[in-house]
Design an enzyme around this catalytic site. Structure first.
Site, PDB file in Angstrom:
ATOM      1  N   LYS A  59       0.839  -1.200   0.000  1.00  0.00           N
ATOM      2  CA  LYS A  59       0.000   0.000   0.000  1.00  0.00           C
ATOM      3  C   LYS A  59       0.874   1.251   0.000  1.00  0.00           C
ATOM      4  CE  LYS A  59      -3.987  -1.690   2.669  1.00  0.00           C
ATOM      5  NZ  LYS A  59      -5.030  -1.464   1.650  1.00  0.00           N
TER       6      LYS A  59
ATOM      7  N   ARG B   6     -10.392 -11.366   1.718  1.00  0.00           N
ATOM      8  CA  ARG B   6     -11.249 -12.398   1.125  1.00  0.00           C
ATOM      9  C   ARG B   6     -10.558 -13.755   1.111  1.00  0.00           C
ATOM     10  NH1 ARG B   6     -11.742  -8.990  -4.326  1.00  0.00           N
ATOM     11  NH2 ARG B   6     -11.448  -7.330  -2.789  1.00  0.00           N
TER      12      ARG B   6
HETATM   13  N1  BES Z   1      -8.154  -3.650   4.284  1.00  0.00           N
HETATM   14  C1  BES Z   1      -8.322  -3.182   2.952  1.00  0.00           C
HETATM   15  C2  BES Z   1      -9.618  -2.389   2.756  1.00  0.00           C
HETATM   16  C3  BES Z   1      -9.741  -1.103   3.515  1.00  0.00           C
HETATM   17  C4  BES Z   1      -9.453   0.110   2.896  1.00  0.00           C
HETATM   18  C5  BES Z   1     -10.192  -1.083   4.826  1.00  0.00           C
HETATM   19  C6  BES Z   1      -9.585   1.287   3.590  1.00  0.00           C
HETATM   20  C7  BES Z   1     -10.324   0.108   5.514  1.00  0.00           C
HETATM   21  C8  BES Z   1     -10.027   1.287   4.902  1.00  0.00           C
HETATM   22  C9  BES Z   1      -8.355  -4.379   1.986  1.00  0.00           C
HETATM   23  O1  BES Z   1      -7.602  -5.472   2.361  1.00  0.00           O
HETATM   24  C10 BES Z   1      -7.823  -3.903   0.682  1.00  0.00           C
HETATM   25  O2  BES Z   1      -6.688  -3.503   0.658  1.00  0.00           O
HETATM   26  N2  BES Z   1      -8.644  -3.943  -0.354  1.00  0.00           N
HETATM   27  C11 BES Z   1      -8.262  -3.510  -1.636  1.00  0.00           C
HETATM   28  C12 BES Z   1      -8.812  -4.502  -2.622  1.00  0.00           C
HETATM   29  C13 BES Z   1      -8.287  -4.338  -4.021  1.00  0.00           C
HETATM   30  C14 BES Z   1      -6.817  -4.662  -4.076  1.00  0.00           C
HETATM   31  C15 BES Z   1      -9.058  -5.252  -4.946  1.00  0.00           C
HETATM   32  C16 BES Z   1      -8.844  -2.123  -1.880  1.00  0.00           C
HETATM   33  O3  BES Z   1      -9.940  -1.840  -1.394  1.00  0.00           O
HETATM   34  O4  BES Z   1      -8.168  -1.311  -2.502  1.00  0.00           O
HETATM   35 ZN    ZN Z   2      -5.575  -5.322   1.770  1.00  0.00          ZN
END
Ligand code: BES
Ligand code: ZN
Ligand code: ZN
Length: 499
Positions: free
Chosen positions: A280, A354
């Site tokens: 990230k 997931r």
């Molecule tokens: N934990 C994150 C989602 C999240 C984002 C929670 C902001 C709380 C605040 C999740 O694991 C994630 O990173 N999801 C990605 C999915 C994508 C790579 C398909 C996302 O939402 O960008």
């Molecule tokens: Zn994630």
């Protein structure tokens, strides 16, 4: 702070702060507020008018009483428009009054029972909402501060009514509100604790602590080798990059005289989400200690479930892992085999929730529940869709979705249903495996929900994407400040109480 209920007259109650209320746009003061106004020779109404106090929801008006009544100060808190007043307004009004009391540094607060006079609303429900609002507004997370603020604390919050019937009901409401608030603050503490001190093993310990000494509760823990035997390839894959080993935790609440109903609560428990090798950006990582908020909500609910004693059997399940990049971490393009034998091509290691839920949902199905509810900080896309304050509900069962929606309203937690659009299933087709872990650019909350649906068979199931509301990046309302919110806990408990 002690919250209590007493039969008596407000005007003669000795305290630092006496709280009454007013409706928006009403010409004259009513009920208890008018009683206090008269005891103050009409000063209250006069000053409110002079200062153009409109009684918007949560707005407050403060005045000194100059010895005319035993209370040192009177606070009028706005309830908003009379026809719009609901339990959430009551919750916020109580929270606002508590915030003023804290600001003033006073010891004792006496409050009218907000909302009880109006129509059918029960004194018990109003007292419950007030207790939740006051307790949650009183919450702070100071574990990591070197100097604990030695401020004067509110030590007494007393709800006073002259109606015996209301008092008896309100006592019950305060009891329930206390349980709801304690469960919520427990979840807040877990989420607020930095990931350095809240790794998978700590969530295991939290579960063990909760069941300790409770005859109706037990817990099973599966470690890495047990997970390998169970074929939990999703959890094991995500955990590979971390120095902290993964655990699957299974709590069970079984009341002495259980009904036939059995519900499974499943929580996402990624104790820190760096994104893994699909790292990230720095800004997106700042709040990622919140990525176990789903499990925290389940643990929060379980922390008070024995006391609340719902009639149904409840299973609490989460797969605790940390998502880190390292030489051992899974790579984009790797294929994992989940517990139900489905193969998943991991195209983005940041879509890790997931992968862990694939296994925990499969495990939950094996308990043969009539309903599964999962809570997960699953997608940023859900925040794009619904903003920071609303949870997305996705469900394969209209009845369950409706019941949860109702429970969320009772609890004062905002949720909105999103579709599990079949036509988007094609977006999860993989070139090399049964499915891939990301969809296309659009509808990310929905494709995540569709992915999870592959792991619940036909069991009635609802998925709550709590990515937005679980962690407040700014103040949300008078009882939800910056940081962990404990969102989901009160909806779960309210739902369980209806079974
Ligand atoms: N934990 C994150 C989602 C999240 C984002 C929670 C902001 C709380 C605040 C999740 O694991 C994630 O990173 N999801 C990605 C999915 C994508 C790579 C398909 C996302 O939402 O960008
Ligand atoms: Zn994630
Ligand atoms: Zn995540």
């Amino acid at each position: 702070m002690e919250i209590s209920v007493r039969k008596g007259e407000l005007a003669s109650a000795p305290c630092d702060l006496l709280v009454v209320n007013a409706f928006f746009g009403m010409k004259d003061l009513q009920g208890a507020t008018e009683g206090i106004n008269q005891a103050l020779d009409g000063d209250l109404a006069r000053f409110m008018k002079e200062d153009h106090f409109k009684a918007k929801l949560g707005a407050t008006f403060l005045m000194r009483t100059n010895g005319k009544i035993p209370a040192k100060r009177v606070l009028v808190v706005g309830l908003g428009k009379k026809e719009d007043v609901d339990l959430e307004c009551v919750r916020q009004a109580a929270a606002s009054s508590l915030n003023v009391a804290k600001e003033l540094g006073v010891h004792s607060v006496v409050s009218v029972l907000h909302g009880a006079g109006a129509g059918e609303r029960k004194a018990a429900e109003c007292a419950q909402a007030m207790t939740e609002g006051a307790r949650l507004a009183h919450y702070s997370f100071d574990t990591y501060r070197s100097s604990k603020k030695e401020k004067n604390e509110v030590v007494r919050f007393e709800i006073v009514s002259h109606q015996g019937q209301d008092v008896r009901q309100a006592i019950k409401g305060v009891e329930l509100g206390e349980l709801m608030a304690r469960a919520t603050t427990y979840a807040r503490d877990l989420v607020n604790t930095p990931a350095q001190d809240m790794y998978p093993e700590k969530l295991v310990q939290a579960a063990q602590q909760i069941v300790k000494g409770k005859g109706t509760l037990r817990v099973r823990v599966f470690d890495r080798s047990a997970l390998a035997r169970m074929g939990a390839g999703g959890m094991l894959g995500v955990a590979k990059g971390s120095d902290h080993p993964p655990y699957l935790v299974h709590m069970v609440y079984k009341p002495k005289k259980a009904t036939k109903k059995r519900v499974a609560l499943v929580g996402k428990a990624v104790t820190f989400d760096s994104g893994g090798l699909s790292l990230k950006p720095a800004d997106s990582m700042m709040t990622m200690k919140c990525d176990m908020a789903g499990a925290a909500a389940v643990l929060g609910a379980f922390s008070m479930i024995a006391q609340m004693a719902p009639a149904c059997e409840v299973h609490g399940i989460f797969g605790a892992v940390e998502n880190m990049p390292s030489g051992k971490a899974i790579r984009p393009g790797d294929v994992l085999t989940a517990m139900n034998k489905k193969t998943i091509e991991v195209l983005n290691t940041d879509a890790e929730g997931r992968l862990t839920l694939a296994d925990t949902l499969t495990y939950a199905c094996k308990q043969k529940p009539q309903a599964i509810i999962d809570l997960a900080t699953l997608t940023g896309a859900c925040m794009v869709a619904l903003g920071e304050e609303i949870t997305g509900i996705m469900s394969n069962n209209d009845d369950l979705a409706e019941k949860l929606s109702e429970a969320s309203k009772t609890a004062g937690e905002k949720m909105w249903r999103l579709p599990l659009e079949k036509n988007y299933r094609k977006l999860l087709k993989s070139e090399v495996a049964d499915m891939q872990n990301i969809g296309s650019r659009w509808g990310g909350a929905l494709t995540a929900g569709l992915f999870l649906e592959e792991f619940v068979d036909k069991t009635p199931w609802a998925h709550l994407d709590i990515a937005g509301p679980s962690f407040a990046e700014r103040e949300i309302d008078p009882y939800t400040r910056k940081g962990a919110t404990g969102h989901g806990v009160r909806t779960l408990l309210s739902y369980l109480r209806t079974l």
